[in-house]
Each structure stands twice: as C-alpha cells, then as structure tokens.
Design an enzyme around this catalytic site. Sequence first.
Site, mmCIF file in Angstrom:
data_model
loop_
_atom_site.group_PDB
_atom_site.id
_atom_site.type_symbol
_atom_site.label_atom_id
_atom_site.label_comp_id
_atom_site.label_asym_id
_atom_site.label_seq_id
_atom_site.Cartn_x
_atom_site.Cartn_y
_atom_site.Cartn_z
ATOM 1 C CE LYS A 58 43.710 30.796 39.417
ATOM 2 N NZ LYS A 58 42.716 31.822 39.078
HETATM 3 N N1 GLU Z 1 42.373 34.828 41.278
HETATM 4 C C1 GLU Z 1 41.760 35.936 40.621
HETATM 5 C C2 GLU Z 1 41.268 35.528 39.253
HETATM 6 O O1 GLU Z 1 41.000 34.374 39.003
HETATM 7 C C3 GLU Z 1 42.643 37.191 40.619
HETATM 8 C C4 GLU Z 1 43.971 37.013 39.961
HETATM 9 C C5 GLU Z 1 44.898 38.216 40.163
HETATM 10 O O2 GLU Z 1 44.510 39.181 40.779
HETATM 11 O O3 GLU Z 1 46.027 38.115 39.685
HETATM 12 O O4 GLU Z 1 41.063 36.339 38.386
#
Ligand code: GLU
Length: 423
Positions: free
Chosen positions: A113
Amino acid sequence: MSNLSYVSPTADSPWGTYLSQVESVLPYLGHLARWAETLRRPKRALIVDIPIELDSGAVAHFEGYRVQHNLSRGPGKGGVRFHPDVNLEEVMALSAWMTIKNAAVNLPFGGAKGGIRVDPKQLSLKELERLTRRYTSEIGLIIGPDKDIPAPDVNTNAQIMAWMMDTYSMNVGSSATGVVTGKPIPLGGSLGRVKATGRGVFVVGREAARRKNLSLDGARIAVQGFGNVGSAAAELFAGSGGKIVAVQDHTGTIYNAHGLDMALLMAELHEKGGIGAFKGADRIANEDFWDVESDFLIPAALEGQLQGARAKRVKTRIVLEGANGPTTNEADHILADRGILVVPDVIANAGGVTVSYFEWVQDFSSFFWTEDEINLRLDKIMVEAFRRILDVAEQHHVPLRTAAFVVACTRVLQAREERGLYP
Ligand code: GLU
C-alpha cells in the site's frame, strides 16, 4: 503488541487492530504458526520526501510512503491513498490487510500500500499531477509490473493512475501498462474496474443474505461513505429491490425511511460532489446515522468508524465492510455478541483488487475481455472465496474475520515455508 521501534500502535489504531487480528488466528495455523512473526512485520517500508513547485512558485514538501508487507505469494499489490491523515502506521496496516485480502481471494499477489500525507482538495490539477509524478519517481525503485503494482484508493482515480503509468514508463524507457491498475480504458484499463469494489460488496452481501434467509427485495441499507465503493454498492442493492434508507458522506447525513431515489441521488452526487443537501430526504445529525434501523450497514469510508460505543447502538443484521479496517476490535466483539454478522473487509471489498488482477492479466496478454466476462468472473471468484470462508467459520466456530484470516494466513505462511529462508 509489536516490538517494532518505528511505530507505536494502540488497541484501536490500524496497526494495533491488525496485530490483534493476527493473534486471534494463531491457534488455527498448526505448525505454520512458527512463521507468524512474518505477519507482524512489513517486509519493506519506503518513506519518501516529495518536493513540488506550487502554482504560486513556492516549493512545498510532502511525506509519501510505499509499504510492501509481504511478497511471499507474488508481487506487491495495493492502492495509493492521498489523505491528510496518512502516516506510516496506517499504510503498514493497509498493506498488511492487502496481504490478507489477496490471499483470502487467492490472487497471486503479496500485499502493499502507498500514500501521501496531503489534502488533495487544496491542490490545483497541475499541482496534483506534479505531486503524483514526483511520488511515482521516488517509489520507482521498488514498484514495477512484476514487483509491486499500485492502484486507486481513497482520493485517487484513473487520472492519477495514468500519470503514474506515464512517469514510470518514461523512467524505464518503455510503455509499462502493467505497473498500475485502475487506469483509463485507452491506457490498458479494464472494463468494470471503477465499480468493481462496490460490485464485490454487493455480491458478498447477496451471499450473506442467503445464509441469513434475508430477501434483498425490500432490504434496508445504510451506507457510510458515498465515494466509488459506497455509491456503486448502493446502486446494485437498489437494483435488486433494496431500499437505501440512509447515506452519510463528508457533506452530511441524509435519511428516508421509504428509500432514497438512487437516480436522483447519483445526479446530485455528480453535480454537487456530495449528498448532504439532497432534497429527497431528511437531513439528520452525523452521529444519528448509527441509530438508523437497517438490514445491511455498509461502512465504506475510512478506518475505525465503527467503534465500541457505536457497535452497541447499531440496529442492523449484516455489516458489510466496504472500507478497509472500519471496525475496531472492541466493536467486532460487541457485534459478534449481539449476533450481527460482520462480513470483513478482506473479503467484502476484495472486488476491486480482483478486477485489478484481471486488468494486470489483460495488460500482460494484450487481450481484453468484455464487461460481461469480467463481471461473471468477479462474481465467481467472490462467491467461491466467500463460501470457503463460511465453511472454515463453521468448522472452527469462529467469526468470518477470523475464518478469512485462517484461510489467508495459511496460504501466505505455506508459501513462506515452501520458499524457505534466504540465504
Ligand atoms: N485500494 C483497493 C483496496 O483497498 C484496490 C487495490 C488494488 O486494486 O490493488 O483493495
């Protein structure tokens, strides 16, 4: 609690919440529990300084992060968030939840993240572009189509992904579409990606309702957070006969016992950027949102919204976690004692990253699927993952969150063990 020197989690903070979730799963991991410390530490955390020139000519510095929590099962995967409250501890927790989420749905990714501590609403479009490009360059050391693939999250979107893809591509000297997902369609984006997280929330909600013998037709739904996730989920529930009785966003809380007119509400959202002044409903105090009677409560905003005191008040049957980490540990226990079914984030909101996976696969093969194919495959993956987690929950008599962690941690630690320690 963690003995890492660089964060100070508390019981209800994101990393503290995650660590307690890991502890609750250890008794079910058998011999793999010996690798559990892997889960309590991010593999790698990069903190970057992002200086940009503002339109005024002044220079401003922002704090950026990319954390790769675990890469045992494949490249890192997870979104990038722009928010004034972003900090290392939060990004660590969000990256760890991505590890669990990707493994719970069995996508071939680890967890990562990123984020920038910024209020993007204070920046012009040009400043936002400069911020995004410099951030991408700074984290360019550790991202890549086979290393770590960012995607949208809170306050980031397809335009930001386009700038990230372009910046990375210019740096490496070739067009690397697979470096981010959630891109615009002409840049190798996938059909269905924008609404995928909300669609996934709906699909697991439908499955959970089946288990509880609850009909979607006439079901009452309360949604906190009316961004990409909350609004798409609400539309799908409404399309199946559900009544959206309450919605809260950053502009206020609205309530209508007969159900909100979704077409008018979506028009209001697009026109005004928020739903607080919507005419077809009563405006209520934000705190009163938690007293609204519903069948589904969908927290789809930020972490830690459903705390102990609110968990005692809510009048609902099923909590569908559209956001990441919306429920504190204390609230989790209260909801379980009250017989309210909580479908945890790591499965409930996994639809987004699942279609991100489809996008990444399509980019690699340069062969693109129809929206129907995408939605069908998404439905199948979500239903299978949800049923597997339900089986484990019934087998061990544990809540769905613990069951999801059992399934996911087993997969992660099996990969960890098979790979062995290097050197
Ligand atoms: N931000 C989204 C999540 O928390 C999607 C992450 C992604 O598609 O890599 O799952």
